[in-house]
Each structure stands twice: as structure tokens, then as C-alpha cells.
Design an enzyme around this catalytic site. Structure first.
Site, PDB file in Angstrom:
ATOM      1  N   CYS A 132     -16.402   1.447   0.433  1.00  0.00           N
ATOM      2  CA  CYS A 132     -15.186   0.642   0.681  1.00  0.00           C
ATOM      3  C   CYS A 132     -14.734   0.749   2.138  1.00  0.00           C
ATOM      4  O   CYS A 132     -13.950  -0.095   2.586  1.00  0.00           O
ATOM      5  CB  CYS A 132     -14.073   1.087  -0.251  1.00  0.00           C
ATOM      6  SG  CYS A 132     -13.727   2.849  -0.131  1.00  0.00           S
ATOM      7  N   GLN A 157      -9.842  -3.881  -3.828  1.00  0.00           N
ATOM      8  CA  GLN A 157     -11.178  -3.449  -3.413  1.00  0.00           C
ATOM      9  C   GLN A 157     -12.182  -3.674  -4.537  1.00  0.00           C
ATOM     10  O   GLN A 157     -13.265  -4.243  -4.327  1.00  0.00           O
ATOM     11  CB  GLN A 157     -11.140  -1.949  -3.040  1.00  0.00           C
ATOM     12  CG  GLN A 157     -12.477  -1.395  -2.609  1.00  0.00           C
ATOM     13  CD  GLN A 157     -12.931  -1.946  -1.268  1.00  0.00           C
ATOM     14  OE1 GLN A 157     -12.199  -1.882  -0.299  1.00  0.00           O
ATOM     15  NE2 GLN A 157     -14.136  -2.496  -1.201  1.00  0.00           N
ATOM     16  N   ARG A 211       0.887  -1.179   0.000  1.00  0.00           N
ATOM     17  CA  ARG A 211       0.000   0.000   0.000  1.00  0.00           C
ATOM     18  C   ARG A 211       0.914   1.215   0.000  1.00  0.00           C
ATOM     19  O   ARG A 211       1.659   1.453   0.964  1.00  0.00           O
ATOM     20  CB  ARG A 211      -0.899  -0.003   1.231  1.00  0.00           C
ATOM     21  CG  ARG A 211      -1.596   1.326   1.453  1.00  0.00           C
ATOM     22  CD  ARG A 211      -2.717   1.247   2.446  1.00  0.00           C
ATOM     23  NE  ARG A 211      -3.869   0.588   1.863  1.00  0.00           N
ATOM     24  CZ  ARG A 211      -5.094   0.579   2.399  1.00  0.00           C
ATOM     25  NH1 ARG A 211      -5.319   1.192   3.539  1.00  0.00           N
ATOM     26  NH2 ARG A 211      -6.087  -0.036   1.804  1.00  0.00           N
ATOM     27  N   HIS A 230      -7.220   0.922  -6.642  1.00  0.00           N
ATOM     28  CA  HIS A 230      -7.405   0.030  -5.493  1.00  0.00           C
ATOM     29  C   HIS A 230      -8.000  -1.273  -6.053  1.00  0.00           C
ATOM     30  O   HIS A 230      -9.166  -1.592  -5.819  1.00  0.00           O
ATOM     31  CB  HIS A 230      -8.333   0.686  -4.467  1.00  0.00           C
ATOM     32  CG  HIS A 230      -8.266   0.077  -3.102  1.00  0.00           C
ATOM     33  ND1 HIS A 230      -7.452  -1.018  -2.802  1.00  0.00           N
ATOM     34  CD2 HIS A 230      -8.905   0.390  -1.941  1.00  0.00           C
ATOM     35  CE1 HIS A 230      -7.617  -1.328  -1.524  1.00  0.00           C
ATOM     36  NE2 HIS A 230      -8.471  -0.504  -0.979  1.00  0.00           N
ATOM     37  N   ARG A 262     -13.179  -8.822   0.647  1.00  0.00           N
ATOM     38  CA  ARG A 262     -11.793  -8.420   0.410  1.00  0.00           C
ATOM     39  C   ARG A 262     -10.885  -9.636   0.565  1.00  0.00           C
ATOM     40  O   ARG A 262      -9.993  -9.883  -0.248  1.00  0.00           O
ATOM     41  CB  ARG A 262     -11.369  -7.334   1.423  1.00  0.00           C
ATOM     42  CG  ARG A 262     -12.012  -5.981   1.245  1.00  0.00           C
ATOM     43  CD  ARG A 262     -11.542  -5.324  -0.037  1.00  0.00           C
ATOM     44  NE  ARG A 262     -10.084  -5.285  -0.114  1.00  0.00           N
ATOM     45  CZ  ARG A 262      -9.317  -4.355   0.466  1.00  0.00           C
ATOM     46  NH1 ARG A 262      -9.875  -3.358   1.121  1.00  0.00           N
ATOM     47  NH2 ARG A 262      -7.996  -4.390   0.345  1.00  0.00           N
ATOM     48  N   ASP A 310     -17.263   6.780  -1.479  1.00  0.00           N
ATOM     49  CA  ASP A 310     -15.992   6.672  -0.746  1.00  0.00           C
ATOM     50  C   ASP A 310     -15.772   8.022  -0.057  1.00  0.00           C
ATOM     51  O   ASP A 310     -16.473   9.004  -0.349  1.00  0.00           O
ATOM     52  CB  ASP A 310     -14.864   6.351  -1.745  1.00  0.00           C
ATOM     53  CG  ASP A 310     -13.490   6.205  -1.088  1.00  0.00           C
ATOM     54  OD1 ASP A 310     -13.425   6.012   0.143  1.00  0.00           O
ATOM     55  OD2 ASP A 310     -12.481   6.285  -1.809  1.00  0.00           O
TER      56      ASP A 310
HETATM   57  N1  NVA Z   1      -9.931   6.712  -1.380  1.00  0.00           N
HETATM   58  C1  NVA Z   1      -9.604   6.202  -0.080  1.00  0.00           C
HETATM   59  C2  NVA Z   1      -9.763   4.721  -0.028  1.00  0.00           C
HETATM   60  C3  NVA Z   1      -9.558   4.087   1.315  1.00  0.00           C
HETATM   61  C4  NVA Z   1      -9.721   2.584   1.320  1.00  0.00           C
HETATM   62  C5  NVA Z   1      -8.180   6.597   0.264  1.00  0.00           C
HETATM   63  O1  NVA Z   1      -7.310   6.525  -0.609  1.00  0.00           O
HETATM   64  O2  NVA Z   1      -7.931   6.981   1.399  1.00  0.00           O
END
Ligand code: NVA
Length: 312
Positions: free
Chosen positions: A271, A139, A109, A136, A299, A230
Site C-alpha cells: 500500500c 486502500q 484519516r 483502510h 486509489r 505493509d
Molecule cells: N498500516 C499503515 C498504512 C499506511 C497507508 C499505517 O497505518 O501507517
């Protein structure tokens, strides 16, 4: 996959635009099979170790990978920022080469998509994108597992994303366009997906025969089966001085019962983490229309399908 091919074989799992419809359907199918019979897969990663790099906070991704890897018989090692920011203490390429000496796979990540590409280029083991600025994919894959469970046939589903144009919406729209799912992206002005991302989705939708709509006008949301949202401020973009302006700009785009009724939608997705009473109301998040915990559980099964595919 690091390179685009039409075969089912995955080398990496980095970006949604590198996955074909055949590969995605195979992964969705495998995720559902693993979910139904996890014991059949409980030795797939026996003797294998996975290094998990996290440049940003995580609950679902961290836990679902760790426990998912355990369910496949493997061992997961969490690497937070105790070794410094990725690329600062040592080059990302050296980080990748060092981890490849010990690990059989790297989950990462990261802040920037370049970092994930750099890792994949220099690692001698598969790399999985656990969120970056652009995508992502874990997800989105899990979400299409959830939609398959909900609707059976994805080709009839109408999915709308309402909110910030970001990593999650990019992954969803690219996967939807690849899979032939009608997709509507509704964002406030100034928060649209990039022109390059929109053009990719348009080309893929043309190929799959699905509809792709992109608008800043919440009033043209049309009839939908599912509305997805989101956070309005993604990790790393937090700036307290801009919070009031963001709330004012995004408030017409809040996903609530009124919007669900207007779109005649029956399912709401998120998400998580959710910022209740911002992008979604508490009442809707907690309602029977919400499948957020099914998404969270999936997930793990979706990621396990990716891991099984990468190791086979
Ligand atoms: N768009 C959000 C997703 C978190 C799972 C972020 O990047 O923080």
C-alpha cells in the site's frame, strides 16, 4: 456505509464489514468505468465541496482524493492539524456538525475508529474513512480494482498478506472474505489480527465459500497468486526504543524473491509508503512482479467510485 443494508445505496464509507459483495462488486465495476472514461463523470461533483481531515501524514490518500475530486468537478479542502487534534479543541460531534454546514462530504484519516464513527453519527453529510486504526477501506477497494484488472475473475485469486496485522490487513481480509477471494494472513506472534476481526473474516468466508487461513508460520504460506505487505510499524506506533526488536521479530516475514518463489506467486502488492529492505526488498518492490504504482493510481479511481456512489 454507516449501517449494514443489502441495497446498493451507500450512506457512508466507513468500514469493510459494512459492505456487501453486491456493493463491492458495483464499486469495483464503477471504478474501472470511471478510469476508462473520466470525462463522463467530470461534472458529478460540480458545485460540491469536500472537507478532508488528516490527523496523520499522507501522500497517496491526500493527493488522490484532492485530484480525484477535481476530476469529478468538485472542490477539496485539506484540514491538517492546524486546528488542533480532533476532539481536543472541540468535540468531534461539533466538528462534524460544523463541517456539515459547509461541506457536502467529509473524508477523514484519524487515529481511532471511534472518531470516524463519531463523525459519521453527527455529520449530516456522508463520511469516508481515509484510514483509521482498524480499517483502510479505500486502500482495499483500490487493491481489489487492481486485482480485477490483473486477473479478471476474482473468485480464482489466492491472496496472502504477510506482515503486521493492522488496518490494511483487516480491510483486505474482510473484503476478500466478502468477495469470495481465498485469503491467507501470515503475521508474527503478537501481531495477529484481533480475535473479533478473525471471527468476522471466518464468518464472511463461510458465507462466500472462500478459504480464510490465519497463521504465524511463514513456512505454511502455501501456493499463492499474490503476496501483499505493509509497514512493520504503522503511523502513530513509532517507538525508536522498540525498533531493533521489531526488526528482529519481523525479519523472517520479509517479502522477497525467495518468498515469492516459495509461494509460486506472480504479483507483489504494497500500500506504500514502503520501508525498503524491511518488509520488502528493493529488488522485489522495483521488479516486474510489483504492481504498487497501479495500486496507487487505483486509489483515485476507487475513491471516485465511492464519491460518485455517495452522491448518487
Ligand atoms: N498500516 C499503515 C498504512 C499506511 C497507508 C499505517 O497505518 O501507517
Amino acid at each position: 456505509m454507516s449501517t449494514s443494508t443489502n441495497t446498493n445505496k451507500l450512506a457512508h464509507f466507513l468500514a469493510d464489514d459494512q459492505l456487501t459483495k453486491v456493493q463491492l462488486l458495483a464499486l469495483i465495476d464503477l471504478a474501472i468505468k470511471i478510469k476508462k472514461s473520466p470525462q463522463q463523470y467530470n461534472q458529478i461533483l460540480a458545485g460540491k465541496s469536500v472537507a478532508m481531515i488528516f490527523e496523520k501524514p499522507s501522500l497517496r490518500t491526500h493527493v488522490s482524493f484532492d485530484m480525484g475530486i477535481n476530476k469529478l468537478g468538485g472542490h477539496a479542502l485539506y484540514l491538517g492539524q492546524q486546528n488542533g487534534k480532533l476532539g481536543e479543541r472541540e468535540r468531534v460531534s461539533d466538528y462534524a456538525k460544523n463541517l456539515s454546514c459547509f461541506a457536502d462530504l467529509i473524508v477523514a484519516r484519524v487515529f481511532s475508529h471511534d472518531a470516524i464513527q463519531d463523525l459519521a453519527e453527527h455529520a449530516s453529510v456522508p463520511v469516508v474513512n481515509a484510514l483509521c486504526d482498524l480499517f483502510h477501506p479505500c486502500q482495499a477497494l483500490a487493491d481489489f480494482v487492481t486485482l480485477t484488472e490483473q486477473f479478471g475473475d476474482l473468485s480464482t485469486v489466492k491472496l496472502a498478506y504477510v506482515g503486521d496485522g493492522n488496518n490494511v490487513s483487516n480491510s483486505l481480509m474482510i473484503m476478500a472474505a466478502t468477495l469470495g477471494v481465498d485469503f491467507t494472513l501470515v503475521t508474527p506472534q503478537g501481531h495477529e489480527a484481533t480475535a473479533a476481526m478473525i471471527s468476522k473474516a471466518e464468518q464472511l468466508a463461510l458465507k462466500s465459500g472462500s478459504k480464510f487461513t490465519c497463521t504465524t508460520d511463514i513456512n505454511v504460506i502455501g501456493n499463492q497468486d499474490v503476496i501483499y505487505t505493509d509497514t512493520w510499524v504503522s503511523m502513530g506506533d513509532e517507538d525508536a526504543s522498540k525498533k531493533a526488536a521489531i526488526l528482529a521479530k519481523f525479519s523472517p516475514y520479509q517479502v522477497n524473491h525467495e518468498l515469492m518463489e516459495k509461494a509460486d506467486a506472480s504479483i507483489v502488492m504494497h500500500c506504500q509508503p514502503a520501508h525498503l529492505e524491511e518488509e520488502i526488498t528493493t529488488a522485489l518492490f522495483d521488479s516486474a512482479m510489483s504492481v504498487v504504482f497501479q495500486q496507487a493510481e487505483n486509489r483515485m479511481w476507487a475513491q471516485n467510485a465511492v464519491l460518485v456512489s455517495l452522491f448518487s
